[in-house]
Write a protein that holds these residues in place. Structure first.
Motif, PDB file in Angstrom:
ATOM      1  N   ILE A 205       0.646  -0.985   0.303  1.00 58.12           N
ATOM      2  CA  ILE A 205       0.303  -0.143  -0.119  1.00 58.12           C
ATOM      3  C   ILE A 205       0.953   1.721   0.173  1.00 58.12           C
ATOM      4  CG2 ILE A 205      -1.824  -1.404   1.047  1.00 58.12           C
ATOM      5  CD1 ILE A 205      -1.026   0.241   3.943  1.00 58.12           C
ATOM      6  N   THR A 206       0.428   2.365  -0.447  1.00 58.21           N
ATOM      7  CA  THR A 206       0.729   3.872  -0.167  1.00 58.21           C
ATOM      8  C   THR A 206       0.221   4.544   0.901  1.00 58.21           C
ATOM      9  OG1 THR A 206       1.957   3.206  -2.292  1.00 58.21           O
ATOM     10  CG2 THR A 206       1.762   5.826  -1.389  1.00 58.21           C
ATOM     11  N   LEU A 207       0.863   5.406   2.328  1.00 60.53           N
ATOM     12  CA  LEU A 207       0.253   6.334   2.785  1.00 60.53           C
ATOM     13  C   LEU A 207       0.273   7.341   2.015  1.00 60.53           C
ATOM     14  CD1 LEU A 207       1.913   5.167   6.193  1.00 60.53           C
ATOM     15  CD2 LEU A 207      -0.066   4.697   5.087  1.00 60.53           C
ATOM     16  N   LEU A 208      -0.579   8.399   1.700  1.00 61.77           N
ATOM     17  CA  LEU A 208      -1.124   9.120   0.999  1.00 61.77           C
ATOM     18  C   LEU A 208      -0.808  10.523   2.664  1.00 61.77           C
ATOM     19  CD1 LEU A 208      -2.871   8.408  -1.701  1.00 61.77           C
ATOM     20  CD2 LEU A 208      -0.237   8.856  -1.714  1.00 61.77           C
ATOM     21  N   LEU A 209      -0.083  11.315   2.807  1.00 59.00           N
ATOM     22  CA  LEU A 209       0.492  12.303   3.780  1.00 59.00           C
ATOM     23  C   LEU A 209       1.077  13.402   3.175  1.00 59.00           C
ATOM     24  CD1 LEU A 209      -0.755  13.239   6.539  1.00 59.00           C
ATOM     25  CD2 LEU A 209       2.032  11.624   7.442  1.00 59.00           C
ATOM     26  N   GLU A 210       0.322  14.763   3.098  1.00 59.92           N
ATOM     27  CA  GLU A 210       0.078  16.108   2.935  1.00 59.92           C
ATOM     28  C   GLU A 210       1.306  15.512   1.869  1.00 59.92           C
ATOM     29  OE1 GLU A 210       2.505  17.294   6.771  1.00 59.92           O
ATOM     30  OE2 GLU A 210       0.711  16.990   7.895  1.00 59.92           O
ATOM     31  N   GLY A 211       1.213  15.381   0.388  1.00 63.03           N
ATOM     32  CA  GLY A 211       1.850  14.881  -0.588  1.00 63.03           C
ATOM     33  C   GLY A 211       2.481  14.600  -1.094  1.00 63.03           C
ATOM     34  N   GLU A 212       3.325  13.510   0.378  1.00 62.92           N
ATOM     35  CA  GLU A 212       4.049  12.738   0.184  1.00 62.92           C
ATOM     36  C   GLU A 212       3.153  11.528   0.358  1.00 62.92           C
ATOM     37  OE1 GLU A 212       7.633  11.335   3.161  1.00 62.92           O
ATOM     38  OE2 GLU A 212       6.624  12.748   3.997  1.00 62.92           O
ATOM     39  N   ALA A 213       4.450  11.056  -0.747  1.00 59.55           N
ATOM     40  CA  ALA A 213       3.658   8.915  -0.992  1.00 59.55           C
ATOM     41  C   ALA A 213       4.879   7.679   0.261  1.00 59.55           C
ATOM     42  CB  ALA A 213       3.432   8.767  -2.201  1.00 59.55           C
ATOM     43  N   ILE A 214       4.324   7.341   0.953  1.00 63.43           N
ATOM     44  CA  ILE A 214       5.034   6.760   1.564  1.00 63.43           C
ATOM     45  C   ILE A 214       4.781   5.463   1.343  1.00 63.43           C
ATOM     46  CG2 ILE A 214       5.821   5.891   4.170  1.00 63.43           C
ATOM     47  CD1 ILE A 214       4.484   8.431   4.996  1.00 63.43           C
TER      48      ILE A 214
ATOM     49  N   LEU B 244      -5.271  10.773   6.683  1.00 60.21           N
ATOM     50  CA  LEU B 244      -4.659  10.758   6.065  1.00 60.21           C
ATOM     51  C   LEU B 244      -5.092   9.634   4.784  1.00 60.21           C
ATOM     52  CD1 LEU B 244      -1.415   7.864   6.358  1.00 60.21           C
ATOM     53  CD2 LEU B 244      -3.111   8.315   8.179  1.00 60.21           C
ATOM     54  N   LYS B 245      -4.760   9.374   3.599  1.00 61.00           N
ATOM     55  CA  LYS B 245      -5.299   8.436   2.768  1.00 61.00           C
ATOM     56  C   LYS B 245      -4.407   7.493   2.618  1.00 61.00           C
ATOM     57  CE  LYS B 245      -8.050  11.561   0.210  1.00 61.00           C
ATOM     58  NZ  LYS B 245      -8.586  11.905  -1.244  1.00 61.00           N
ATOM     59  N   ILE B 246      -4.909   5.751   2.101  1.00 60.07           N
ATOM     60  CA  ILE B 246      -4.299   5.428   1.595  1.00 60.07           C
ATOM     61  C   ILE B 246      -4.164   4.616   0.270  1.00 60.07           C
ATOM     62  CG2 ILE B 246      -3.629   3.807   3.783  1.00 60.07           C
ATOM     63  CD1 ILE B 246      -6.367   1.739   3.495  1.00 60.07           C
ATOM     64  N   ARG B 247      -3.600   4.454   0.014  1.00 61.35           N
ATOM     65  CA  ARG B 247      -3.681   3.352  -1.443  1.00 61.35           C
ATOM     66  C   ARG B 247      -2.963   2.285  -2.061  1.00 61.35           C
ATOM     67  NH1 ARG B 247      -0.331   6.323  -5.092  1.00 61.35           N
ATOM     68  NH2 ARG B 247      -1.814   7.744  -5.785  1.00 61.35           N
ATOM     69  N   LEU B 248      -4.338   1.193  -2.078  1.00 57.34           N
ATOM     70  CA  LEU B 248      -3.935   0.399  -1.937  1.00 57.34           C
ATOM     71  C   LEU B 248      -4.874  -0.460  -3.471  1.00 57.34           C
ATOM     72  CD1 LEU B 248      -5.976  -2.386   0.379  1.00 57.34           C
ATOM     73  CD2 LEU B 248      -7.058   0.235  -0.048  1.00 57.34           C
ATOM     74  N   ARG B 249      -4.614  -1.437  -4.179  1.00 53.64           N
ATOM     75  CA  ARG B 249      -4.727  -2.190  -4.993  1.00 53.64           C
ATOM     76  C   ARG B 249      -6.201  -4.005  -4.553  1.00 53.64           C
ATOM     77  NH1 ARG B 249      -5.670  -2.503 -10.120  1.00 53.64           N
ATOM     78  NH2 ARG B 249      -3.585  -1.198 -10.602  1.00 53.64           N
ATOM     79  N   LEU B 250      -7.166  -3.678  -4.368  1.00 57.08           N
ATOM     80  CA  LEU B 250      -8.343  -4.306  -3.889  1.00 57.08           C
ATOM     81  C   LEU B 250      -8.316  -5.475  -5.436  1.00 57.08           C
ATOM     82  CD1 LEU B 250     -10.301  -2.470  -1.899  1.00 57.08           C
ATOM     83  CD2 LEU B 250      -9.257  -4.041  -1.359  1.00 57.08           C
TER      84      LEU B 250
END
Length: 146
Positions: free
Chosen positions: A16-25, A51-57
């Protein structure tokens, strides 16, 4: 320790990717359920961080971006609770959880444990059988006193 979760969690590693204040972690899941995710990350965020997370389901064509709130943090990761989920994300998470449940049931069945429903039915049948046997013994005792 008392389990306070409303939803079952499944041990599952998904990048997954953590999306925080324009940063992709970059990060990964340790376990996932309908209520939230245990995330393995070197970036420890404080309680209450939104924050938001990006993941592939697997059930979705495109990656999902989901709002989450940090509910706990340890040195090896964070626990997040889902914010508002859209219908398609709820559906995709349900599909993922149903798939994982079937995998667990297959494994238990291969080990001779049966499915969750079969085990619950067998336990209920066993309790009813014991109750019936006890009632029959009591009737026999009443009919044939010593």
């Amino acid at each position: 320790m008392t389990q306070r979760r409303a939803h079952e969690r499944f041990e599952l590693e998904i990048p997954i990717t953590l999306l925080l204040e324009g940063e992709a972690i970059p990060a990964s899941t340790r376990n996932i359920g309908l209520g939230g995710i245990n995330i393995v990350t070197e970036r420890i965020l404080p309680y209450g961080t939104e924050l938001k997370i990006r993941l592939r389901l697997p059930a979705l064509k495109d990656p999902a971006e989901i709002e989450v709130v940090v509910r706990w943090a340890h040195e090896d990761g964070i626990g997040v609770q889902f914010g508002s989920l859209r219908a398609r994300e709820v559906w995709a998470l349900n599909q993922l959880c149903a798939h994982e449940t079937k995998k667990i049931e297959r494994k238990q069945s291969e080990l001779g444990g049966g499915s969750l429903e079969e085990r619950a039915g067998a336990q209920g049948h066993e309790r009813r059988s014991r109750a019936t046997s006890k009632a029959q013994e009591e009737r026999v005792g009443e009919e044939h006193p010593n």
